[in-house]
Design a protein around this motif. Structure first.
Motif, PDB file in Angstrom:
ATOM      1  N   LEU A 177     -56.289  88.840  17.143  1.00  0.00           N
ATOM      2  CA  LEU A 177     -57.638  89.234  17.545  1.00  0.00           C
ATOM      3  C   LEU A 177     -58.243  90.270  16.601  1.00  0.00           C
ATOM      4  O   LEU A 177     -59.385  90.116  16.144  1.00  0.00           O
ATOM      5  N   PRO A 235     -57.938  88.300  25.574  1.00  0.00           N
ATOM      6  CA  PRO A 235     -59.315  88.279  25.039  1.00  0.00           C
ATOM      7  C   PRO A 235     -59.359  87.402  23.791  1.00  0.00           C
ATOM      8  O   PRO A 235     -58.343  87.222  23.105  1.00  0.00           O
ATOM      9  N   SER A 236     -60.539  86.855  23.483  1.00  0.00           N
ATOM     10  CA  SER A 236     -60.635  85.987  22.306  1.00  0.00           C
ATOM     11  C   SER A 236     -62.034  85.980  21.713  1.00  0.00           C
ATOM     12  O   SER A 236     -63.024  86.256  22.403  1.00  0.00           O
ATOM     13  N   VAL A 237     -62.077  85.669  20.404  1.00  0.00           N
ATOM     14  CA  VAL A 237     -63.333  85.442  19.685  1.00  0.00           C
ATOM     15  C   VAL A 237     -63.127  84.174  18.855  1.00  0.00           C
ATOM     16  O   VAL A 237     -62.002  83.800  18.545  1.00  0.00           O
ATOM     17  N   THR A 254     -57.146  86.010  18.955  1.00  0.00           N
ATOM     18  CA  THR A 254     -56.716  86.328  20.314  1.00  0.00           C
ATOM     19  C   THR A 254     -55.444  87.167  20.271  1.00  0.00           C
ATOM     20  O   THR A 254     -55.048  87.673  19.203  1.00  0.00           O
ATOM     21  N   VAL A 269     -65.695  91.073  22.222  1.00  0.00           N
ATOM     22  CA  VAL A 269     -64.982  89.797  22.401  1.00  0.00           C
ATOM     23  C   VAL A 269     -65.923  88.810  23.090  1.00  0.00           C
ATOM     24  O   VAL A 269     -66.852  89.198  23.797  1.00  0.00           O
ATOM     25  N   GLN A 270     -65.662  87.538  22.869  1.00  0.00           N
ATOM     26  CA  GLN A 270     -66.548  86.498  23.403  1.00  0.00           C
ATOM     27  C   GLN A 270     -66.058  85.909  24.724  1.00  0.00           C
ATOM     28  O   GLN A 270     -66.807  85.283  25.444  1.00  0.00           O
ATOM     29  N   GLN A 311     -61.627  90.063  14.338  1.00  0.00           N
ATOM     30  CA  GLN A 311     -62.751  90.971  14.574  1.00  0.00           C
ATOM     31  C   GLN A 311     -63.099  91.793  13.334  1.00  0.00           C
ATOM     32  O   GLN A 311     -64.259  91.858  12.923  1.00  0.00           O
ATOM     33  N   THR A 313     -65.544  93.975  25.580  1.00  0.00           N
ATOM     34  CA  THR A 313     -64.766  94.534  24.467  1.00  0.00           C
ATOM     35  C   THR A 313     -63.273  94.333  24.720  1.00  0.00           C
ATOM     36  O   THR A 313     -62.846  93.995  25.832  1.00  0.00           O
ATOM     37  N   TYR A 314     -62.489  94.582  23.672  1.00  0.00           N
ATOM     38  CA  TYR A 314     -61.032  94.505  23.786  1.00  0.00           C
ATOM     39  C   TYR A 314     -60.536  95.513  24.829  1.00  0.00           C
ATOM     40  O   TYR A 314     -59.592  95.240  25.579  1.00  0.00           O
TER      41      TYR A 314
END
Length: 404
Positions: free
Chosen positions: A208, A102-104, A124, A221-222, A212, A83-84
Motif C-alpha cells: 500500500l 485498505p487499498s488503492v 494494499t 485510500v480508495q 501511495q 486514510t490508512y
C-alpha cells in the motif's frame, strides 16, 4: 373402467397420430421452455452468488463519499475522505473486525523485456489475501515489513504472468511498472472471470505505501475491506464502523456521512432478489407457451367430440353413464398433456445443457422447476379437457344417434 378408458384414449391417439403429435407440441414446447428459461435464470443467480462469495466471506466495504438516494456522490472532496489511519483505527477499535485491508488502485503499463501489458495495479496490505479469499499459487505474498519500507515488490495474477512471461517462471523476475522496477515475488492462483465479465487474474498487487507514495503520490485510500468475525456479527460491525468513522471525521449529527459502508450479505440479498425476478419473468415467458398448448388441447378435444358424436350416442344407448363419458374424454386430454409433459422435460433439460455447452452460459437445472412444469402441464390438460369432456357427457343419446 379406468384401464379401459386409458386403452380407448391411446387407441384414439394412435388413430390420429399427426394430429396428436401437433397437439402435444404446444405442451412439449411450453414445458421445455419453462425448464430451459428457469435453468438459465438459476444459472445466472448461482454465478452472481459465487462471484460475490469469491470476494471474501463476511466482507464489509468502506468506500469514500456518501451516496444519495439517487446514487450521486455528495461533496466534491468526499472522494478522498478515507486514510490508512482510518483502516488502522477500525482494526484497533472495532471488536468484531477480524481483518482490515485498505487499498488503492490505478491502471499502469507493465514492461518485461520486449513484452508490455496494461492492467490495474492495486496497493494494499498483507491482510488483503485472506480478506478477499485469494491464495498464492507460486512464490509468496509481501509482508508487513514490505509495507513499512515501501518495498518495490509485486504479486501478479495468472493473466499478467502468461502475458508477460509465457512459460518463464515469473518469481524473481524484474518488471517495470510505469517505468519503476519491481521484483515479482509471487503469482496468485487463478480466480477466473467475475459476474460482470472482469478478468480477476488480470491484476498486480503491491504494498500500500509503495503505491501511495512511490507510484500515485497520494495519502488517502480508495477502499477499506473489513472481514467480520461471523455472519451473525456483520450488522453490528458495520454499525460500529460507521460510528467510529463519523467520530474520526468529526461529523456532527446534522452532517451526512462522507463515506459509505456496505456488506456483501445485503449485496447478495439484493442480487438474489433481482435474479429471482429475472427467473420468474423467464418462467412466465415459457408459461405462455404452456397456456397456448392447453388451448390446443381444448380445440382438438372439441373436434374429437364432434367427430365421435355418434359413438357417444351408441355408448349411452348401451348404458354408459355421464361419469363414464366424462372420464373417457378427460383421460384422453390427460394422456396428451402427460405425454407432452414428459417429452417437454427431456427437451428442456437437453436445451439447458446445449445452451451451457454452446453459448457458454451458466445453467442450473432445478428439480423443483421440472416438477412444477410437469405439474402445470398436467393441470392444464385437466383444466382445458373438462369443457370438451362435459360437452360430450351431456349429449342427448337420441340426438347423438341421429347425428351424421
Amino acid at each position: 373402467m379406468l384401464v379401459e378408458s386409458i386403452a380407448i384414449a391411446l387407441d384414439g391417439l394412435r388413430a390420429n397420430k399427426l394430429r396428436s403429435i401437433l397437439t402435444m407440441l404446444g405442451i412439449i414446447i411450453g414445458v421445455g421452455a419453462v425448464i430451459a428459461m428457469i435453468s438459465i435464470g438459476m444459472g445466472v443467480r448461482e454465478k452472481i452468488e459465487s462471484s460475490i462469495a469469491s470476494l471474501g466471506s463476511n466482507l464489509i466495504m468502506v468506500s469514500p463519499g456518501a451516496a444519495t438516494a439517487s446514487g450521486a456522490r455528495q461533496a466534491a472532496g468526499s472522494a478522498i475522505s478515507l486514510t490508512y489511519k482510518d483502516a488502522q483505527a477500525i482494526a484497533r477499535e472495532v471488536p468484531g473486525a477480524k481483518l482490515v485491508a485498505p487499498s488503492v488502485s490505478r491502471q499502469y503499463q507493465l514492461v518485461y523485456g520486449n513484452q508490455n501489458w496494461t492492467t490495474g495495479v492495486q496497493g494494499t496490505t498483507p491482510e488483503f489475501l485472506e480478506v478477499r479469499n485469494q491464495k498464492v499459487g507460486i512464490g509468496s505474498f509481501f509482508t508487513v515489513r514490505d509495507v513499512d519500507t515501501r518495498a518495490r515488490v509485486a504479486v501478479i495474477g495468472q493473466t499478467v504472468a502468461t502475458s508477460l512471461f509465457g512459460e518463464i517462471n515469473p518469481v524473481g523476475q524484474i518488471i517495470r511498472i510505469n517505468q519503476a522496477p519491481f521484483r515479482v515475488i509471487g503469482v496468485l492462483e487463478s480466480q477466473g472471470q467475475s459476474t460482470g465479465g472482469f478478468d480477476q487474474d488480470d491484476t498486480v498487487i503491491i504494498p500500500l505505501t509503495t503505491a501511495q507514495e512511490r507510484m500515485m503520490g497520494i495519502s488517502h485510500v480508495q477502499l477499506i475491506s473489513v472481514q467480520a468475525e461471523s455472519t451473525e456479527t456483520i450488522e453490528q460491525v458495520q454499525e460500529d464502523i460507521r460510528t467510529l468513522m463519523r467520530a474520526r471525521h468529526r461529523l456532527t449529527a446534522d452532517k451526512p456521512d462522507d463515506f459509505t459502508v456496505r456488506n456483501l450479505v445485503s449485496v447478495m440479498a439484493t442480487a438474489a432478489e433481482t435474479t429471482g425476478t429475472i427467473t420468474l419473468l423467464l418462467g412466465n415467458i415459457g408459461g405462455i407457451s404452456l397456456l397456448v398448448g392447453g388451448i390446443g388441447i381444448m380445440n382438438i378435444m372439441l373436434v374429437s367430440v364432434t367427430e365421435r358424436t355418434r359413438e357417444i350416442g351408441i355408448r349411452k344407448a348401451l348404458g354408459a353413464r355421464y361419469g363414464n363419458i366424462l372420464m373417457q374424454f378427460l383421460i384422453e386430454a390427460m394422456v396428451i398433456s402427460v405425454a407432452g409433459g414428459l417429452m417437454g422435460i427431456a427437451l428442456g433439460v437437453g436445451a439447458a445443457y446445449v445452451i451451457s455447452a454452446v453459448a457458454g452460459w451458466n445453467t442450473a437445472v432445478s428439480m423443483g422447476a421440472v416438477i412444477m412444469a410437469f405439474g402445470v402441464s398436467v393441470a392444464i390438460g385437466l383444466f382445458f379437457g373438462i369443457y370438451p369432456a362435459r360437452k360430450a357427457a351431456l349429449l342427448d343419446p337420441i340426438e347423438a344417434l341421429r347425428y351424421e
